[in-house]
Scaffold this motif. Sequence first.
Motif, PDB file in Angstrom:
ATOM      1  N   TYR A   1       0.825  -1.205   0.000  1.00 47.12           N
ATOM      2  CA  TYR A   1       0.000   0.000   0.000  1.00 47.12           C
ATOM      3  C   TYR A   1       0.864   1.261   0.000  1.00 47.12           C
ATOM      4  O   TYR A   1       1.971   1.291   0.518  1.00 47.12           O
ATOM      5  CB  TYR A   1      -0.913   0.025   1.230  1.00 47.12           C
ATOM      6  CG  TYR A   1      -2.116  -0.865   1.093  1.00 47.12           C
ATOM      7  CD1 TYR A   1      -3.277  -0.413   0.474  1.00 47.12           C
ATOM      8  CD2 TYR A   1      -2.093  -2.166   1.575  1.00 47.12           C
ATOM      9  CE1 TYR A   1      -4.385  -1.243   0.344  1.00 47.12           C
ATOM     10  CE2 TYR A   1      -3.187  -2.996   1.453  1.00 47.12           C
ATOM     11  CZ  TYR A   1      -4.335  -2.522   0.834  1.00 47.12           C
ATOM     12  OH  TYR A   1      -5.426  -3.347   0.699  1.00 47.12           O
ATOM     13  N   VAL A   2       0.296   2.323  -0.581  1.00 46.36           N
ATOM     14  CA  VAL A   2       0.905   3.638  -0.608  1.00 46.36           C
ATOM     15  C   VAL A   2      -0.236   4.659  -0.534  1.00 46.36           C
ATOM     16  O   VAL A   2      -1.366   4.370  -0.943  1.00 46.36           O
ATOM     17  CB  VAL A   2       1.763   3.825  -1.886  1.00 46.36           C
ATOM     18  CG1 VAL A   2       0.907   3.812  -3.127  1.00 46.36           C
ATOM     19  CG2 VAL A   2       2.601   5.081  -1.820  1.00 46.36           C
TER      20      VAL A   2
ATOM     21  N   VAL B   1      -1.463   3.598  10.043  1.00 47.11           N
ATOM     22  CA  VAL B   1      -2.215   2.525  10.686  1.00 47.11           C
ATOM     23  C   VAL B   1      -2.043   2.594  12.203  1.00 47.11           C
ATOM     24  O   VAL B   1      -2.990   2.398  12.959  1.00 47.11           O
ATOM     25  CB  VAL B   1      -1.768   1.157  10.114  1.00 47.11           C
ATOM     26  CG1 VAL B   1      -2.345   0.015  10.905  1.00 47.11           C
ATOM     27  CG2 VAL B   1      -2.177   1.031   8.650  1.00 47.11           C
ATOM     28  N   TRP B   2      -0.835   2.904  12.654  1.00 43.62           N
ATOM     29  CA  TRP B   2      -0.585   3.056  14.092  1.00 43.62           C
ATOM     30  C   TRP B   2      -1.429   4.194  14.667  1.00 43.62           C
ATOM     31  O   TRP B   2      -1.904   4.118  15.787  1.00 43.62           O
ATOM     32  CB  TRP B   2       0.889   3.318  14.353  1.00 43.62           C
ATOM     33  CG  TRP B   2       1.730   2.081  14.346  1.00 43.62           C
ATOM     34  CD1 TRP B   2       1.291   0.791  14.293  1.00 43.62           C
ATOM     35  CD2 TRP B   2       3.156   2.012  14.384  1.00 43.62           C
ATOM     36  NE1 TRP B   2       2.346  -0.081  14.282  1.00 43.62           N
ATOM     37  CE2 TRP B   2       3.508   0.635  14.341  1.00 43.62           C
ATOM     38  CE3 TRP B   2       4.163   2.963  14.430  1.00 43.62           C
ATOM     39  CZ2 TRP B   2       4.830   0.215  14.353  1.00 43.62           C
ATOM     40  CZ3 TRP B   2       5.482   2.537  14.446  1.00 43.62           C
ATOM     41  CH2 TRP B   2       5.814   1.174  14.412  1.00 43.62           C
TER      42      TRP B   2
ATOM     43  N   ILE C   1       0.771  -4.622  10.688  1.00 44.45           N
ATOM     44  CA  ILE C   1       0.579  -4.133   9.323  1.00 44.45           C
ATOM     45  C   ILE C   1      -0.495  -4.998   8.662  1.00 44.45           C
ATOM     46  O   ILE C   1      -0.349  -6.223   8.572  1.00 44.45           O
ATOM     47  CB  ILE C   1       1.884  -4.216   8.508  1.00 44.45           C
ATOM     48  CG1 ILE C   1       2.940  -3.304   9.125  1.00 44.45           C
ATOM     49  CG2 ILE C   1       1.640  -3.823   7.059  1.00 44.45           C
ATOM     50  CD1 ILE C   1       2.582  -1.845   9.107  1.00 44.45           C
ATOM     51  N   PRO C   2      -1.595  -4.399   8.199  1.00 46.69           N
ATOM     52  CA  PRO C   2      -2.660  -5.200   7.582  1.00 46.69           C
ATOM     53  C   PRO C   2      -2.287  -5.651   6.167  1.00 46.69           C
ATOM     54  O   PRO C   2      -1.568  -4.959   5.452  1.00 46.69           O
ATOM     55  CB  PRO C   2      -3.847  -4.237   7.556  1.00 46.69           C
ATOM     56  CG  PRO C   2      -3.249  -2.883   7.576  1.00 46.69           C
ATOM     57  CD  PRO C   2      -1.947  -2.981   8.288  1.00 46.69           C
TER      58      PRO C   2
ATOM     59  N   VAL D   1      -5.738  -8.284   9.247  1.00 45.08           N
ATOM     60  CA  VAL D   1      -4.403  -8.777   9.575  1.00 45.08           C
ATOM     61  C   VAL D   1      -4.451 -10.300   9.511  1.00 45.08           C
ATOM     62  O   VAL D   1      -5.197 -10.936  10.262  1.00 45.08           O
ATOM     63  CB  VAL D   1      -3.961  -8.309  10.978  1.00 45.08           C
ATOM     64  CG1 VAL D   1      -2.586  -8.887  11.322  1.00 45.08           C
ATOM     65  CG2 VAL D   1      -3.945  -6.793  11.050  1.00 45.08           C
ATOM     66  N   GLU D   2      -3.683 -10.866   8.605  1.00 44.30           N
ATOM     67  CA  GLU D   2      -3.720 -12.315   8.396  1.00 44.30           C
ATOM     68  C   GLU D   2      -3.343 -13.065   9.671  1.00 44.30           C
ATOM     69  O   GLU D   2      -2.365 -12.738  10.337  1.00 44.30           O
ATOM     70  CB  GLU D   2      -2.770 -12.700   7.258  1.00 44.30           C
ATOM     71  CG  GLU D   2      -3.013 -14.080   6.723  1.00 44.30           C
ATOM     72  CD  GLU D   2      -2.313 -14.339   5.409  1.00 44.30           C
ATOM     73  OE1 GLU D   2      -2.155 -15.530   5.074  1.00 44.30           O
ATOM     74  OE2 GLU D   2      -1.934 -13.381   4.710  1.00 44.30           O
ATOM     75  N   GLY D   3      -4.157 -14.065  10.013  1.00 40.60           N
ATOM     76  CA  GLY D   3      -3.929 -14.872  11.200  1.00 40.60           C
ATOM     77  C   GLY D   3      -4.488 -14.264  12.475  1.00 40.60           C
ATOM     78  O   GLY D   3      -4.541 -14.921  13.508  1.00 40.60           O
ATOM     79  N   LYS D   4      -4.905 -13.004  12.425  1.00 41.95           N
ATOM     80  CA  LYS D   4      -5.435 -12.311  13.613  1.00 41.95           C
ATOM     81  C   LYS D   4      -6.930 -12.045  13.487  1.00 41.95           C
ATOM     82  O   LYS D   4      -7.716 -12.436  14.339  1.00 41.95           O
ATOM     83  CB  LYS D   4      -4.708 -10.980  13.812  1.00 41.95           C
ATOM     84  CG  LYS D   4      -3.296 -11.136  14.285  1.00 41.95           C
ATOM     85  CD  LYS D   4      -3.272 -11.233  15.781  1.00 41.95           C
ATOM     86  CE  LYS D   4      -1.851 -11.174  16.300  1.00 41.95           C
ATOM     87  NZ  LYS D   4      -1.783 -11.339  17.724  1.00 41.95           N
TER      88      LYS D   4
END
Length: 200
Positions: free
Chosen positions: A106-107, A124-125, A132-133, A148-151
């Motif tokens: 992303y940008v 994001v913070w 980091i998503p 967020v992968e896995g979360k």
Amino acid sequence: MKKRIIALISFLCYIICWAQAADEHYYFKNLSVQNGLSQNTVNAILQDKQGFMWFGTASGLDRFDGYHFRKFYMSPTDMKTLPDNYIETIQEASGGELWIRTGGGYVIYDSQKESFDRDVRQRVWNCGLEQIPSLIFIDRNKDFWFYVEGKGCYWYKNDQKLLYPFLQEGGNLPEGKVVSIVNSNEGALLVYADGRLVCL
């Protein structure tokens, strides 16, 4: 006699409506590499608040003002450019900045500075998310959805400045990989890699 008058009025209304419909002309313009488009493979299209049309192609990002194209490309020596020329999605946040997903991540495009910010981590913070998503989605209310992968998935409500988690741990969200997030009438719709749909 009454039936004939009603039939005549109905017929005249039909003729007037048909004539008006036949009189309308639609103008279509094809845009291609011959007109200045970076590439004919267009993955994303967005009209921003200023009226510009943005085209995310497989070979760069193009802004169209109705007459001319302005092209944006990656430069390995300039960190204020795109991280990659392959554009996947374009979304506009409430402040007018564009969140662009490229093949390199992303940008964020700032229209005031006309430059790109690759430091998505800081933005994001600021929303309260430490990871980091892998997916970012901006819904019709300009709220953010981070996956967020896995979360799990996190919903950031702009008006409240609050982050709401929907975590896989604890059963709030089914496990599996989310590949897309789209609008739904009730919130956001998560699309899983195995074809499942989950509405949040």
